[in-house]
Every structure is written in structure tokens, then in C-alpha cells.
Scaffold this motif. Structure first.
Motif, PDB file in Angstrom:
ATOM      1  N   UNK A 158       8.506 -38.261 -17.826  1.00 43.15           N
ATOM      2  CA  UNK A 158       7.097 -37.850 -17.722  1.00 43.15           C
ATOM      3  C   UNK A 158       6.648 -37.122 -18.994  1.00 43.15           C
ATOM      4  N   UNK A 159       7.521 -36.289 -19.576  1.00 37.36           N
ATOM      5  CA  UNK A 159       7.131 -35.636 -20.845  1.00 37.36           C
ATOM      6  C   UNK A 159       6.982 -36.690 -21.942  1.00 37.36           C
ATOM      7  N   UNK A 160       7.873 -37.684 -21.907  1.00 35.59           N
ATOM      8  CA  UNK A 160       7.811 -38.753 -22.922  1.00 35.59           C
ATOM      9  C   UNK A 160       6.473 -39.484 -22.826  1.00 35.59           C
ATOM     10  N   UNK A 162       3.702 -38.336 -21.634  1.00 33.92           N
ATOM     11  CA  UNK A 162       2.639 -37.421 -22.097  1.00 33.92           C
ATOM     12  C   UNK A 162       2.589 -37.405 -23.624  1.00 33.92           C
ATOM     13  N   UNK A 163       3.770 -37.322 -24.254  1.00 31.99           N
ATOM     14  CA  UNK A 163       3.815 -37.248 -25.724  1.00 31.99           C
ATOM     15  C   UNK A 163       3.282 -38.542 -26.347  1.00 31.99           C
ATOM     16  N   UNK A 164       3.752 -39.674 -25.821  1.00 32.85           N
ATOM     17  CA  UNK A 164       3.301 -40.947 -26.392  1.00 32.85           C
ATOM     18  C   UNK A 164       1.802 -41.160 -26.121  1.00 32.85           C
ATOM     19  N   UNK A 165       1.374 -40.731 -24.949  1.00 28.10           N
ATOM     20  CA  UNK A 165      -0.053 -40.850 -24.609  1.00 28.10           C
ATOM     21  C   UNK A 165      -0.902 -40.011 -25.561  1.00 28.10           C
ATOM     22  N   UNK A 166      -0.388 -38.841 -25.933  1.00 28.30           N
ATOM     23  CA  UNK A 166      -1.153 -37.964 -26.833  1.00 28.30           C
ATOM     24  C   UNK A 166      -1.199 -38.554 -28.249  1.00 28.30           C
ATOM     25  N   UNK A 167      -0.090 -39.106 -28.690  1.00 25.46           N
ATOM     26  CA  UNK A 167      -0.076 -39.753 -30.022  1.00 25.46           C
ATOM     27  C   UNK A 167      -1.128 -40.874 -30.038  1.00 25.46           C
ATOM     28  N   UNK A 168      -1.115 -41.685 -28.974  1.00 23.95           N
ATOM     29  CA  UNK A 168      -2.074 -42.809 -28.901  1.00 23.95           C
ATOM     30  C   UNK A 168      -3.507 -42.288 -28.811  1.00 23.95           C
ATOM     31  N   UNK A 169      -3.707 -41.208 -28.051  1.00 19.25           N
ATOM     32  CA  UNK A 169      -5.068 -40.667 -27.887  1.00 19.25           C
ATOM     33  C   UNK A 169      -5.656 -40.258 -29.233  1.00 19.25           C
ATOM     34  N   UNK A 170      -4.802 -39.791 -30.144  1.00 17.47           N
ATOM     35  CA  UNK A 170      -5.285 -39.388 -31.471  1.00 17.47           C
ATOM     36  C   UNK A 170      -5.313 -40.564 -32.456  1.00 17.47           C
TER      37      UNK A 170
END
Ligand code: GLY
Length: 229
Positions: A158-160, A162-170
């Protein structure tokens, strides 16, 4: 502004690899005027966000939280329109960088955690003949290490996500078609390699990171498991 301006690391790229010749040389002063960021095209600004995300992941849960809040509110791609946020974000990054290099100026310890995503990112960058932007390659490198860390049982799925989702969001990528074999071969040329061991920076939990020494075979197994996820 958020990374290379602080810490006195100078270097040039050689055909063998990224930043392979260089020296530490501290400036007498660093002046950061966030208005200068207005002169950057969007791609360059976005690229710089890779180092911001890196700081959040390896050491700064407060930075992570503000970045995530922006993303959750659908504003990740429009932070340039919020100068107060930009100023706060840059200041947080400079504080992070200063705290690391004050403890380890010449890269023998904690400073190596700033290499998160870079060991593979540098290989991707070099293999593109330096045509791919540094931040894009670092984002891809972080994505690959995130997958491998989950497969190794070091980071929760789940943290992974979140992290990948945040990279993509930016606006940055988290995948690349580099093979584990290519990544390991390239990492053997990385300037941060000491002896036969590769220092792999792993985030076990958002906001904290560890330097894990791996043999080339261990690093290969680590990356292969990540690809099989
Ligand atoms: N950009 C990473 C460092 O200064 O060590």
C-alpha cells in the motif's frame, strides 16, 4: 534549487557514466529566488519534482504530507500557480539537504541516501545518451526500486502504491524497460559504488531510508523479483 544548489557537489558526465569526474567545492553563499522558477518550461519544472519527491520519501513525512494533500486535491500539476506553496516547498527541501550534508559532507554515509532512485536512474540516463532528463530517469529508478522493495518484503504494497501514485500525480514516470541485467551492469560503473558492493538505497517506510550493501548478484535478484511482481 531543491537539490544540487546545496552541498557543493560538482561533476561532469563521461560516456562511461553520469557525473564520473568531479569534486566537492562548497560555495560561499547560495541565493535561491523562487521567482526564477517562472522562467522554466513545464517539463523542466516537473523534472525537478523528482528530487522533491525523493526527499519526501527518504526523510521527510511532513513534505510527503503536503505533496500528497496537493495531489489529493487535484492540484499536483498546478503547484506552479501557488507561489507561497513553492516557497515553502523549496525551503523544506533545502532544510532536508542541509541536514544531510551537515552530517556527511563527502558522501561516506547518510548523504548516500540522496541517491535513492539514482543508481538505476543514472544507468537509464546514460543509456539514453543523456537525452532523457535526469529527473525523469530518477523517477523511473525510484519506481523500479519501489517494486523491488515490495517483492523483497521491505516495503508494504500500500505504501508502494501511494509512492508510485504520487510520482505519477506530479507528472513523472515510474516504469522503464531496462532489464535487471542492464541495471546491474550499469550500476557497477556508478560513482557511488565502493569495491564490489553496490549501495542500494531502500525506503522501508515513507520518510525513512536505509543504505543496503548488495553484491551484484544480490542486486540482480532484488531487481528480478521486483520485475516479477
Ligand atoms: N544530489 C545528491 C547529493 O548532493 O549528494
Amino acid at each position: 534549487m531543491v537539490d544540487a544548489a546545496v552541498g557543493g557537489k560538482t561533476g561532469i558526465d563521461l560516456k562511461e557514466g553520469k557525473n564520473l569526474a568531479g569534486a566537492f567545492w562548497q560555495p560561499s553563499m547560495v541565493i535561491e529566488d523562487t521567482d526564477c522558477l517562472d522562467t522554466l518550461p513545464d517539463e523542466l519544472f516537473t523534472e525537478g519534482m523528482a528530487e522533491v519527491l525523493k526527499h519526501a520519501f527518504i526523510m521527510d513525512t511532513e513534505l510527503f504530507t503536503v505533496l500528497k494533500e496537493k495531489a489529493d486535491n487535484g492540484h499536483a500539476r498546478s503547484i506552479r500557480e501557488d507561489p507561497e506553496f513553492i516557497e515553502k516547498m523549496v525551503a523544506m527541501n533545502v532544510a532536508d539537504k542541509v541536514s544531510v550534508i551537515t552530517e556527511d559532507t563527502i558522501d561516506n554515509g547518510r548523504r548516500q541516501t540522496l541517491n535513492y532512485g539514482h543508481t538505476i536512474g543514472h544507468v537509464i540516463e546514460r543509456d539514453s545518451d543523456f537525452k532523457l532528463a535526469h529527473g525523469v530517469c530518477v523517477a523511473k529508478g525510484m519506481g523500479i526500486i519501489i517494486d523491488a522493495s515490495v517483492a523483497a518484503g521491505r516495503l508494504s504494497a500500500s505504501e508502494a502504491e501511494t509512492m508510485k501514485g504520487l510520482i505519477a500525480a506530479y507528472g513523472l514516470p515510474t516504469e522503464d524497460d531496462i532489464t535487471p541485467e542492464q541495471a546491474v551492469a550499469g550500476a557497477m560503473n556508478d560513482k557511488k559504488k565502493r569495491g564490489d558492493m553496490i549501495s542500494v538505497i531502500v525506503v522501508d517506510k515513507i520518510g525513512s531510508s536505509e543504505i543496503v550493501k548488495m553484491t551484484p548478484d544480490e542486486f540482480l535478484g532484488f531487481l528480478k523479483a521486483g520485475c516479477e511482481r
